[in-house]
Design an enzyme around this catalytic site. Structure first.
Site, PDB file in Angstrom:
ATOM      1  N   ASP A   2      -9.101 -12.012 -14.516  1.00 18.49           N
ATOM      2  CA  ASP A   2      -9.125 -13.521 -14.596  1.00 18.49           C
ATOM      3  C   ASP A   2      -7.995 -14.161 -15.595  1.00 18.49           C
ATOM      4  O   ASP A   2      -7.652 -13.420 -16.783  1.00 18.49           O
ATOM      5  CB  ASP A   2     -10.377 -14.246 -14.727  1.00 18.49           C
ATOM      6  CG  ASP A   2     -10.930 -13.888 -16.114  1.00 18.49           C
ATOM      7  OD1 ASP A   2     -11.146 -12.650 -16.571  1.00 18.49           O
ATOM      8  OD2 ASP A   2     -11.964 -14.794 -16.915  1.00 18.49           O
ATOM      9  N   HIS A  34      -9.361  -7.719 -18.241  1.00 16.99           N
ATOM     10  CA  HIS A  34     -10.116  -8.468 -17.288  1.00 16.99           C
ATOM     11  C   HIS A  34      -8.872  -8.910 -16.400  1.00 16.99           C
ATOM     12  O   HIS A  34      -7.762  -9.322 -16.615  1.00 16.99           O
ATOM     13  CB  HIS A  34     -10.648  -9.787 -18.212  1.00 16.99           C
ATOM     14  CG  HIS A  34      -9.687 -10.419 -18.999  1.00 16.99           C
ATOM     15  ND1 HIS A  34      -8.966 -11.404 -18.739  1.00 16.99           N
ATOM     16  CD2 HIS A  34      -9.632 -10.437 -20.305  1.00 16.99           C
ATOM     17  CE1 HIS A  34      -8.234 -11.961 -19.544  1.00 16.99           C
ATOM     18  NE2 HIS A  34      -8.451 -11.351 -20.591  1.00 16.99           N
ATOM     19  N   ASP A  59      -1.932 -11.996 -21.188  1.00 18.89           N
ATOM     20  CA  ASP A  59      -3.392 -12.031 -21.243  1.00 18.89           C
ATOM     21  C   ASP A  59      -3.943 -12.109 -19.729  1.00 18.89           C
ATOM     22  O   ASP A  59      -4.378 -12.998 -19.418  1.00 18.89           O
ATOM     23  CB  ASP A  59      -4.160 -13.263 -21.931  1.00 18.89           C
ATOM     24  CG  ASP A  59      -5.333 -13.301 -22.103  1.00 18.89           C
ATOM     25  OD1 ASP A  59      -5.939 -12.449 -22.260  1.00 18.89           O
ATOM     26  OD2 ASP A  59      -5.918 -14.470 -22.236  1.00 18.89           O
ATOM     27  N   GLU A  64     -13.811 -13.133 -17.623  1.00 23.89           N
ATOM     28  CA  GLU A  64     -13.847 -12.790 -19.138  1.00 23.89           C
ATOM     29  C   GLU A  64     -13.548 -14.032 -19.823  1.00 23.89           C
ATOM     30  O   GLU A  64     -14.355 -14.347 -20.793  1.00 23.89           O
ATOM     31  CB  GLU A  64     -12.644 -11.732 -19.613  1.00 23.89           C
ATOM     32  CG  GLU A  64     -12.761 -11.237 -21.020  1.00 23.89           C
ATOM     33  CD  GLU A  64     -12.083 -12.127 -21.926  1.00 23.89           C
ATOM     34  OE1 GLU A  64     -12.278 -11.799 -23.092  1.00 23.89           O
ATOM     35  OE2 GLU A  64     -11.411 -12.963 -21.571  1.00 23.89           O
ATOM     36  N   GLU A  65     -12.656 -14.759 -19.378  1.00 16.78           N
ATOM     37  CA  GLU A  65     -12.357 -16.017 -20.153  1.00 16.78           C
ATOM     38  C   GLU A  65     -13.658 -16.950 -20.275  1.00 16.78           C
ATOM     39  O   GLU A  65     -13.204 -17.868 -20.987  1.00 16.78           O
ATOM     40  CB  GLU A  65     -11.198 -16.833 -19.566  1.00 16.78           C
ATOM     41  CG  GLU A  65      -9.926 -15.600 -19.384  1.00 16.78           C
ATOM     42  CD  GLU A  65      -9.278 -15.764 -20.885  1.00 16.78           C
ATOM     43  OE1 GLU A  65      -9.796 -15.977 -21.947  1.00 16.78           O
ATOM     44  OE2 GLU A  65      -8.229 -15.020 -20.873  1.00 16.78           O
ATOM     45  N   GLU A 114      -6.201  -6.293 -24.565  1.00 15.95           N
ATOM     46  CA  GLU A 114      -5.929  -7.457 -24.746  1.00 15.95           C
ATOM     47  C   GLU A 114      -4.946  -7.390 -25.913  1.00 15.95           C
ATOM     48  O   GLU A 114      -4.461  -6.437 -26.514  1.00 15.95           O
ATOM     49  CB  GLU A 114      -7.053  -8.183 -25.543  1.00 15.95           C
ATOM     50  CG  GLU A 114      -8.420  -8.551 -24.939  1.00 15.95           C
ATOM     51  CD  GLU A 114      -8.551  -9.822 -24.140  1.00 15.95           C
ATOM     52  OE1 GLU A 114      -7.532 -10.525 -23.871  1.00 15.95           O
ATOM     53  OE2 GLU A 114      -9.525 -10.087 -23.391  1.00 15.95           O
ATOM     54  N   HIS A 138      -2.655 -18.207 -22.955  1.00 14.37           N
ATOM     55  CA  HIS A 138      -3.393 -19.480 -22.687  1.00 14.37           C
ATOM     56  C   HIS A 138      -2.291 -20.456 -22.870  1.00 14.37           C
ATOM     57  O   HIS A 138      -2.643 -21.679 -22.772  1.00 14.37           O
ATOM     58  CB  HIS A 138      -4.523 -19.809 -23.587  1.00 14.37           C
ATOM     59  CG  HIS A 138      -5.586 -18.849 -23.491  1.00 14.37           C
ATOM     60  ND1 HIS A 138      -7.036 -18.978 -23.810  1.00 14.37           N
ATOM     61  CD2 HIS A 138      -5.690 -17.460 -23.083  1.00 14.37           C
ATOM     62  CE1 HIS A 138      -7.740 -17.859 -23.895  1.00 14.37           C
ATOM     63  NE2 HIS A 138      -7.127 -17.174 -23.189  1.00 14.37           N
TER      64      HIS A 138
HETATM   65 ZN   LIG Z   1      -7.788 -11.960 -22.525  1.00 16.41          ZN
END
Ligand SMILES: [Zn+2]
Length: 386
Positions: free
Chosen positions: A75, A73, A105, A137-138, A165, A359
């Site tokens: 984003d 992903h 990520d 995705e997030e 991931e 994150h």
């Molecule tokens: Zn991710």
């Protein structure tokens, strides 16, 4: 420049696009499309209705079924209220760690796949290698949900999906899904001294919540016998219940926020059927006997399917052969893998970096992990050429 250095240069460019989920990603997608086209790939960009978001799908090798999808992903999560020691959108180094928002990520994996595009095309590929980069995705796998059916419509039939991931290059063959809902109850307000003249929305929300809790117990009994999840069954949680004004007022509105984390597709279907039946036969008739306008409606906040562990999984077999990693695990976090699995592909999650970094402020990816990922991809290129 060796492959690792090339990958780091690509990663630095990707990190500099601040593709936080609420913001556009089209510039980064256009940049990646150019890099892939330069390597000889056939690239398609799929824009959403706003034109500000895009998914990318690219192919190297023959135009046939049975390819391998490398998926990531585009984003990243926001950096707001996070205490970063460097600019999150500029790749920096701390010893052997590469730091920046999205390094683990999951722009590190994406950069590695793009760096590999030229080495992949140097082979005569017998099996196609696809690049699948999605938006949002997030925030609930929004991009993948629109891309996957689009690919199906166009007749793409890859057989294996690798979702990069961060797993520290371990093989993940299963994770639960995540389905979030808000259920709203519309009743009829009135004076608390005469409850029968109103429809108490809070009281009906409590009945519904009670039914949810009963069904949650039934879900325990439906757990697959060999489930490796913790807990092994589909869970349900009521996260928020609100409504009403004061002691003596019959509340006309109430709202329930709840979620479930299915271990198998059948469980969410089961919950939906049981809840629908309860609303239609028990709750609504009683509510509407007093007020015909009374209603119950459920808004889907997000529905991400899980990745069900399968006895036969070609993706697991392939990655195990490439990495020498003989075991496959299940994890508690969500990915897009289940969407690919639902289309009949075998899928695993395997990528560089640790989910513990994702994150977080000062998110980083180690060079050693990136190198392991490149080694795996080099093996993949050879296996698709063989
Ligand atoms: Zn991710």
């Amino acid at each position: 420049m060796n492959l690792l250095t090339q990958t780091e240069a690509i990663l630095a460019d990707l990190i500099a696009f601040p593709t936080v989920s609420i913001d556009p990603n089209v510039e980064m997608m256009a940049h990646m499309a150019t890099l892939l086209e330069d390597a000889g790939a056939r690239v398609d960009l799929f824009h959403d209705a706003t034109g500000k978001k895009a998914n990318l799908f690219a192919t190297l090798g023959p135009d046939i079924e049975g390819g391998v999808v490398l998926s990531g992903h585009s984003d990243v999560v926001p950096v707001t209220d996070q205490d970063w020691s460097t600019d999150p959108f500029e790749l920096s180094e701390r010893g052997d760690f590469l730091m920046g928002r999205g390094t683990c990520d999951m722009k590190g994996f994406i950069a590695a796949t793009i760096a590999m595009a030229k080495p992949f095309s140097a082979h005569t590929l017998r099996r196609p290698i696809h690049f699948c980069f999605t938006h949002d995705e997030e925030t609930g796998c929004v991009g993948a949900k629109s891309l996957v059916p689009e690919l199906q419509k166009r007749g793409f039939k890859p057989s294996i999906a690798i979702i990069g991931e961060p797993t520290e290059m371990r093989i993940i063959e299963g994770h639960k899904g995540c389905c979030e809902y808000t259920t709203r109850f519309t009743g009829l307000e009135g004076h608390g001294s005469n409850p029968d003249r109103g429809v108490n929305a809070v009281a009906y929300a409590v009945k519904y919540a009670t039914r949810l809790m009963e069904l949650a117990e039934e879900l325990k009994g439906r757990a697959p016998r060999d489930s490796r999840f913790d807990p092994p069954w589909t869970t349900m949680n009521i996260g928020k219940l609100q409504g009403g004004h004061a002691h003596n007022v019959i509340p006309g509105k109430a709202e329930l926020e709840w979620e479930m984390r299915p271990v198998q597709y059948g469980d969410s279907e089961f919950m939906k059927e049981m809840l629908e039946a309860y609303i239609e036969t028990d709750l609504l008739p009683a509510m509407r006997a007093v007020s015909p306008r009374a209603d119950i409606s459920t808004q889907v906040i997000g529905e991400v399917v899980g990745l069900e562990p399968m006895e036969v999984n070609m993706a697991r077999t392939l990655i195990a052969a490439l990495t020498g990693c003989e075991t496959a695990d299940v994890v508690p976090f969500n990915t897009e893998a289940g969407l690919f699995q639902q289309l009949g592909m075998s899928a695993v999650v395997c990528g560089p970096g640790s989910i513990a970094q994702a994150h977080k402020p000062d998110e980083y990816l180690s060079r050693a992990q990136l190198q392991d990922c490149l080694t795996m991809l080099e093996g993949l290129g050879q296996s698709c050429a063989a």
